[in-house]
Design an enzyme around this catalytic site. Structure first.
Site, PDB file in Angstrom:
ATOM      1  N   HIS A  23       0.810  -1.220   0.000  1.00  0.00           N
ATOM      2  CA  HIS A  23       0.000   0.000   0.000  1.00  0.00           C
ATOM      3  C   HIS A  23       0.844   1.271   0.000  1.00  0.00           C
ATOM      4  O   HIS A  23       0.415   2.312   0.505  1.00  0.00           O
ATOM      5  CB  HIS A  23      -0.950  -0.011   1.205  1.00  0.00           C
ATOM      6  CG  HIS A  23      -2.033  -1.028   1.075  1.00  0.00           C
ATOM      7  ND1 HIS A  23      -3.266  -0.748   0.523  1.00  0.00           N
ATOM      8  CD2 HIS A  23      -2.056  -2.333   1.388  1.00  0.00           C
ATOM      9  CE1 HIS A  23      -4.012  -1.841   0.524  1.00  0.00           C
ATOM     10  NE2 HIS A  23      -3.298  -2.818   1.045  1.00  0.00           N
ATOM     11  N   HIS A  48       0.336 -15.963   8.129  1.00  0.00           N
ATOM     12  CA  HIS A  48       0.836 -14.848   7.323  1.00  0.00           C
ATOM     13  C   HIS A  48       2.232 -14.471   7.823  1.00  0.00           C
ATOM     14  O   HIS A  48       2.759 -15.090   8.739  1.00  0.00           O
ATOM     15  CB  HIS A  48      -0.125 -13.653   7.410  1.00  0.00           C
ATOM     16  CG  HIS A  48      -0.211 -12.850   6.148  1.00  0.00           C
ATOM     17  ND1 HIS A  48       0.836 -12.100   5.669  1.00  0.00           N
ATOM     18  CD2 HIS A  48      -1.218 -12.701   5.256  1.00  0.00           C
ATOM     19  CE1 HIS A  48       0.487 -11.513   4.548  1.00  0.00           C
ATOM     20  NE2 HIS A  48      -0.765 -11.862   4.261  1.00  0.00           N
ATOM     21  N   ASP A  68      -7.526 -12.696  -2.581  1.00  0.00           N
ATOM     22  CA  ASP A  68      -7.936 -13.747  -3.506  1.00  0.00           C
ATOM     23  C   ASP A  68      -8.390 -14.990  -2.743  1.00  0.00           C
ATOM     24  O   ASP A  68      -7.686 -15.438  -1.830  1.00  0.00           O
ATOM     25  CB  ASP A  68      -6.770 -14.146  -4.410  1.00  0.00           C
ATOM     26  CG  ASP A  68      -6.359 -13.037  -5.356  1.00  0.00           C
ATOM     27  OD1 ASP A  68      -6.937 -12.961  -6.440  1.00  0.00           O
ATOM     28  OD2 ASP A  68      -5.445 -12.267  -5.009  1.00  0.00           O
TER      29      ASP A  68
END
Length: 410
Positions: free
Chosen positions: A17, A104, A342
């Site tokens: 980002h 993650h 996704d």
């Protein structure tokens, strides 16, 4: 580190980002026609928001060449590539201020650096692969113009839905599947949103992805890639064998969990007498292999046959389900992840796999060409080498045809 390659060296930059992402490419040969339009098709295939099966993040991913190209031709100097992030939503990730997301990279990045990007996974995000795909498109353009190399990847499984590749569960790859590898095109791959060239299987794959998405869950899969018309002699034994460099490249892609080349694990289940690739003289007079269990690489060096391999991608870690897990403080809590992600990464991973394959082959080509050019400057040997130490002289075309006709008549 964030650089890949020895002579054709690619350094990527950017977080999920931040203002922009991109790459610097060193070692690109001068004099090659190149424009944004030559790179953009692969960027468009990788970009988010392509279909209902991908993340809804809406990014055009328009690439801009910043340096190293003038009047539409490469200068041989570093090529700068930039893609601006336009659909940024860092506020969608405020929950990660309190929770490391299960499976993650939030926790490991924090442990390693003592600090991490506040949103979207930072450098561990698949957004980082934009620079790779752009650089790969440049490498692929050179390989196509110089050698006619073709690199095509496709989705071969989603969850437990597998594209048929053998006659029975115990067989090695079937003739039909090997024929597909030798003829498949990107146009055929892109005929459906799953990017599987077997429509019946593609329909089942789409159903599986939709099911995962409807449950706010995710699912993994595999991508198969074939490299055709690859020059022979690529790969640097013993630690930089071609398959080792390909494995390195593929396992550097986010969410990858393995690498399998040629017959892969199936090759461990048959005898050597079945698995061995016998040598034959091909129609062009060159020595080749009758079968290709090796996947185009023997002894870590390309042998001129099609190179094919498979890469598994795990189910994406970021899901929208509530998950019981621990906060950074160790206190147990419930994480409800927002953001856009996704449900299955493999359809968008196809151009990323192609790009990394192109970077490996491009670097190996430049290394091998440097060796050949250096050797060509030496004076001829005074004493001829024995037959087993040097290549035989090439046959004339008519002699090759005569031999083929005689073989067929016999």
């Amino acid at each position: 580190m964030s650089s890949f390659g020895s002579i054709f060296k690619v350094s990527t930059y950017g977080e999920s980002h931040c203002a922009s992402v991109g790459a610097i490419i060193e070692g690109c040969p001068p004099g090659m026609p190149l424009s944004d339009a030559d790179i953009q098709p692969q960027m468009t295939r990788r970009r988010p928001g392509q279909s209902a099966l991908t993340t809804p993040r809406n990014e055009a991913d328009a690439v801009q060449i910043q340096s190293g190209v003038e009047a539409g031709v490469t200068l041989g100097t570093p090529i700068g590539l930039m893609v601006r992030n336009k659909d940024q939503r860092p506020h969608d990730y405020t929950e990660t201020d309190h929770y490391p997301r299960p499976s993650h990279a939030d926790w490991t990045y924090l442990l390693k650096y003592g600090i991490k990007a506040s949103s979207g996974g930072g450098r561990s995000s698949a957004r980082e692969t934009i620079g790779r795909v752009a650089a790969g498109a440049i490498a692929e353009r050179y390989l196509k113009l110089a050698y006619g190399v073709e690199i095509v990847a496709f989705v071969s499984s989603v969850g437990k839905v597998h594209m048929p590749d053998s006659e029975t569960d115990n067989d090695l790859l079937s003739e039909d599947y090997l024929k597909l590898l030798s003829t498949i095109t990107r146009e055929k791959v892109d005929e459906n949103s799953v990017r599987c060239p077997h429509q019946e299987t593609a329909d089942l794959m789409e159903e599986r992805i939709v099911e995962a998405k409807s449950k706010a869950d995710s699912i993994g899969g595999t991508v198969t890639c074939v490299i055709r018309r690859c020059p022979v002699g690529l790969g640097e034994p013993v630690f930089d064998k071609l398959e080792a460099k390909l494995a390195h490249a593929m396992l550097s892609i986010p969410a990858t969990k393995g690498f399998e080349i040629g017959s892969g694990f199936k090759g461990t289940e048959v005898a050597g007498s079945v698995h061995n690739d016998a040598f034959v003289k091909k129609a062009d007079g060159k020595l080749g292999t009758k079968t290709n269990r090796s996947g185009g690489v023997q002894g870590g060096i390309s042998n001129g046959e099609d190179i094919y391999f498979k890469v598994p991608f795990k189910s994406p870690a970021t899901i929208s389900q509530e998950q019981t897990t621990a906060k950074y403080s160790g206190e147990e809590g419930v994480l409800a992840t927002r953001g856009r992600h996704d449900p299955c990464v493999v359809p968008r991973a196809v151009p990323i796999v192609e790009a990394m394959a192109a970077l490996v082959i491009m670097d190996a080509v430049l290394i091998q060409n440097a060796r050949k050019a250096s050797a060509s400057l030496l004076p001829p040997l005074e004493t001829p080498l024995p037959p087993s130490m040097s290549l035989p002289p090439p046959q004339k075309a008519e002699e090759i045809v005569d031999e083929i006709v005689k073989t067929q008549q016999a």
